[in-house]
Design an enzyme around this catalytic site. Sequence first.
Site, PDB file in Angstrom:
ATOM      1  CE  LYS A   1      42.932  13.412  29.542  1.00  0.00           C
ATOM      2  NZ  LYS A   1      41.510  13.328  29.854  1.00  0.00           N
TER       3      LYS A   1
ATOM      4  N   GLY B   1      42.470   7.154  21.197  1.00  0.00           N
ATOM      5  CA  GLY B   1      41.485   8.202  20.967  1.00  0.00           C
ATOM      6  C   GLY B   1      41.537   8.680  19.534  1.00  0.00           C
ATOM      7  CB  SER B   2      40.157  11.704  17.982  1.00  0.00           C
ATOM      8  OG  SER B   2      40.829  12.691  18.735  1.00  0.00           O
ATOM      9  CB  THR B   3      43.467  10.807  13.836  1.00  0.00           C
ATOM     10  OG1 THR B   3      43.194   9.410  13.679  1.00  0.00           O
ATOM     11  CG2 THR B   3      44.701  11.184  13.037  1.00  0.00           C
TER      12      THR B   3
ATOM     13  CB  VAL C   1      43.374  14.210  20.781  1.00  0.00           C
ATOM     14  CG1 VAL C   1      44.092  14.303  22.113  1.00  0.00           C
ATOM     15  CG2 VAL C   1      42.152  15.115  20.769  1.00  0.00           C
ATOM     16  N   GLY C   2      45.530  12.520  19.095  1.00  0.00           N
ATOM     17  CA  GLY C   2      46.682  11.615  19.102  1.00  0.00           C
ATOM     18  C   GLY C   2      47.905  12.229  18.420  1.00  0.00           C
TER      19      GLY C   2
ATOM     20  CD  GLU D   1      46.744   0.912  18.973  1.00  0.00           C
ATOM     21  OE1 GLU D   1      46.279   1.120  17.845  1.00  0.00           O
ATOM     22  OE2 GLU D   1      47.540  -0.012  19.214  1.00  0.00           O
TER      23      GLU D   1
ATOM     24  CB  CYS E   1      38.884   2.500  16.783  1.00  0.00           C
ATOM     25  SG  CYS E   1      39.196   0.916  17.603  1.00  0.00           S
TER      26      CYS E   1
ATOM     27  CD  GLU F   1      36.993   7.547  13.615  1.00  0.00           C
ATOM     28  OE1 GLU F   1      37.402   8.626  14.100  1.00  0.00           O
ATOM     29  OE2 GLU F   1      37.257   6.445  14.133  1.00  0.00           O
TER      30      GLU F   1
HETATM   31  P1  NAD Z   1      39.454  11.891  22.032  1.00  0.00           P
HETATM   32  O1  NAD Z   1      40.681  12.009  21.215  1.00  0.00           O
HETATM   33  O2  NAD Z   1      38.526  13.039  22.053  1.00  0.00           O
HETATM   34  O3  NAD Z   1      39.831  11.616  23.564  1.00  0.00           O
HETATM   35  C1  NAD Z   1      40.724  10.578  23.945  1.00  0.00           C
HETATM   36  C2  NAD Z   1      41.454  10.987  25.207  1.00  0.00           C
HETATM   37  O4  NAD Z   1      42.214  12.160  24.961  1.00  0.00           O
HETATM   38  C3  NAD Z   1      40.528  11.340  26.370  1.00  0.00           C
HETATM   39  O5  NAD Z   1      41.132  10.899  27.566  1.00  0.00           O
HETATM   40  C4  NAD Z   1      40.492  12.844  26.337  1.00  0.00           C
HETATM   41  O6  NAD Z   1      40.218  13.407  27.576  1.00  0.00           O
HETATM   42  C5  NAD Z   1      41.906  13.158  25.913  1.00  0.00           C
HETATM   43  N1  NAD Z   1      42.082  14.468  25.295  1.00  0.00           N
HETATM   44  C6  NAD Z   1      41.196  15.135  24.529  1.00  0.00           C
HETATM   45  N2  NAD Z   1      41.745  16.293  24.094  1.00  0.00           N
HETATM   46  C7  NAD Z   1      43.001  16.323  24.597  1.00  0.00           C
HETATM   47  C8  NAD Z   1      44.088  17.232  24.483  1.00  0.00           C
HETATM   48  N3  NAD Z   1      43.992  18.349  23.765  1.00  0.00           N
HETATM   49  N4  NAD Z   1      45.254  16.923  25.123  1.00  0.00           N
HETATM   50  C9  NAD Z   1      45.363  15.793  25.842  1.00  0.00           C
HETATM   51  N5  NAD Z   1      44.382  14.896  25.980  1.00  0.00           N
HETATM   52  C10 NAD Z   1      43.215  15.157  25.367  1.00  0.00           C
HETATM   53  O7  NAD Z   1      38.721  10.547  21.559  1.00  0.00           O
HETATM   54  P2  NAD Z   1      37.324   9.957  22.035  1.00  0.00           P
HETATM   55  O8  NAD Z   1      36.224  10.797  21.481  1.00  0.00           O
HETATM   56  O9  NAD Z   1      37.326   9.670  23.487  1.00  0.00           O
HETATM   57  O10 NAD Z   1      37.333   8.548  21.285  1.00  0.00           O
HETATM   58  C11 NAD Z   1      36.888   8.366  19.977  1.00  0.00           C
HETATM   59  C12 NAD Z   1      38.053   8.283  19.016  1.00  0.00           C
HETATM   60  O11 NAD Z   1      38.974   7.320  19.476  1.00  0.00           O
HETATM   61  C13 NAD Z   1      37.643   7.828  17.626  1.00  0.00           C
HETATM   62  O12 NAD Z   1      38.391   8.530  16.673  1.00  0.00           O
HETATM   63  C14 NAD Z   1      38.027   6.351  17.621  1.00  0.00           C
HETATM   64  O13 NAD Z   1      38.236   5.809  16.346  1.00  0.00           O
HETATM   65  C15 NAD Z   1      39.264   6.377  18.436  1.00  0.00           C
HETATM   66  N6  NAD Z   1      39.526   5.084  19.042  1.00  0.00           N
HETATM   67  C16 NAD Z   1      40.617   4.358  18.636  1.00  0.00           C
HETATM   68  C17 NAD Z   1      40.853   3.085  19.161  1.00  0.00           C
HETATM   69  C18 NAD Z   1      42.014   2.243  18.717  1.00  0.00           C
HETATM   70  O14 NAD Z   1      42.364   1.295  19.430  1.00  0.00           O
HETATM   71  N7  NAD Z   1      42.634   2.522  17.590  1.00  0.00           N
HETATM   72  C19 NAD Z   1      39.971   2.563  20.109  1.00  0.00           C
HETATM   73  C20 NAD Z   1      38.879   3.336  20.502  1.00  0.00           C
HETATM   74  C21 NAD Z   1      38.672   4.594  19.976  1.00  0.00           C
END
Ligand code: NAD
Length: 484
Positions: A172, A229-231, A233-234, A251, A285, A380
């Site tokens: 996704k 992705g973001s903390t 959502v993670g 991550e 990140c 962040e």
């Molecule tokens: P995000 O959390 O908004 O989205 C990441 C993924 O989650 C996308 O595929 C998105 O469609 C999905 N998503 C969003 N909301 C969701 C939900 N409610 N349920 C299920 N899936 C959902 O993050 P972003 O804006 O794409 O990326 C930026 C963030 O990612 C920053 O916080 C950055 O630090 C972090 N990041 C971390 C790493 C790492 O390796 N640690 C690498 C790159 C980015």
Amino acid sequence: MRPRHLIVNGTETPAADGRTTPVVSWTGAVLTQVAAAGPADVTRAVDAAHAAFPAWSALAPTQRRAVLLRAADLLEERAEEAVRLMAAETGGVRGWALFNVDLGARVLRDAAAVTTQPAGEVLSTDAPGTLSLALREPVGVVAAFAPWNAPLILGLRSLAVPLAVGDTVVLKPSEDAALTSGLFLADLLHEAGLPPGVLNVLTNAREDAELVGSALIADPRVRVVNFTGSTKVGRAIGVQAAQHLKPAVLELGGKNAVLVLADADLDKAVAAVNFGVFNNSGQICMSTDRVLVHESIAEELTAKLAARAKSLPHGDPADPGTALGPLLNPAAATRVAGLVADAVAHGATVHTGGGEPDGAHYPATVLSGVTPRARLHTEEAFGPVCSVLTFSTDDEAVALANSSDYGLSTGVLTADGVRGLAIARRLRTGIAHVGDQSVNDEPQVPFGGVGSSGYGRFGGRWGVDAFTTTRWVTVAAQHTNYPF
Ligand code: NAD
């Protein structure tokens, strides 16, 4: 650009209910439409991945290797197309996009090498005449969630090792990089010979992210979840995975510090910090967000950093001379401007940058005196902004660095490597670099964070562990020696 559909079982297919969603450029222009998946599409994609698993996992490892190596070659051949796509979709400048191509190809090649590594171990045993084995086996279907900010690298990172070990994947991608972190990658892999169903891609409307994500994690045939992705959502993804007793690799975000000790070479430190803060406009990140400087050199370092930041060529990502491109979109720039304004309202000093955004553009910004009440103190930045903070002792520097809930990456700049290592070992981050800033990535290393930066490791044998399961299997002539 032509409209795109979901990729299910190797075929482009509209969403079951026919809905679509726009792919929006950093400028706000609509680039094309992609299918907007719903729960029925999740089931179709998992059906395909589940059906493809027996044959893909049973394929000769060298055949899986050949697909991954060919995909790496194709990515390099299509570098210019990838650069244009990234610039249009996310505003990534040429240097950042080319780095994504290079590292993306390395991610594929390192994964290819995994296919021919030993698939287990022979264990010692007290049972005479018994062969005791730890067998590493693929798990089945992996659910992968990719972010937009390093779309080629992180899209590929989410699927390359799973494919190498014999898993199948439902990806996704981010709504903000549906093409670059999803459909483009699937095209490469299919052209490289990936059989239908081994990789399926579900693009979605932003408002359906939770619906689609939850359905994917809940499907009993999905065995492991990986999320970058973001903390915020993670955390939700981690809770859902735990509810279904599924392992997850998370991550997440960072609030990364670089420590500049008094003995550091000042000009080299400025160059390092400048790169750590402003690469990809701070949207990494591992971006250096906090610059912790010994008080004796703080004034000089801040002035030099501000001067260098101000001189960065700023503008259109398609212009090869641009170092500092736009942020993801105007909303992202407005968010960063809000963080800076809030810091200033709580007493911070602006050394360069600051002020209002210009569309998706925000200037390189150096702040000092960010107080604990400012949001930027803990949030962040994820933009071209750093906070300079001072310390007087190594203990104080370590305490400051460790005061964030995040724990992804750190750097220590000093002329004394032994002292640097001693400090690095006290830092509560998954990654620490002595003699460098915080932004570094290689596919063979245990990449990942602690605390609010998540858990699990991509890369090297740690990534292999994440996407395989280890079984204990013994072989003996029939045992006869039972107590009753
Ligand atoms: P995000 O959390 O908004 O989205 C990441 C993924 O989650 C996308 O595929 C998105 O469609 C999905 N998503 C969003 N909301 C969701 C939900 N409610 N349920 C299920 N899936 C959902 O993050 P972003 O804006 O794409 O990326 C930026 C963030 O990612 C920053 O916080 C950055 O630090 C972090 N990041 C971390 C790493 C790492 O390796 N640690 C690498 C790159 C980015």
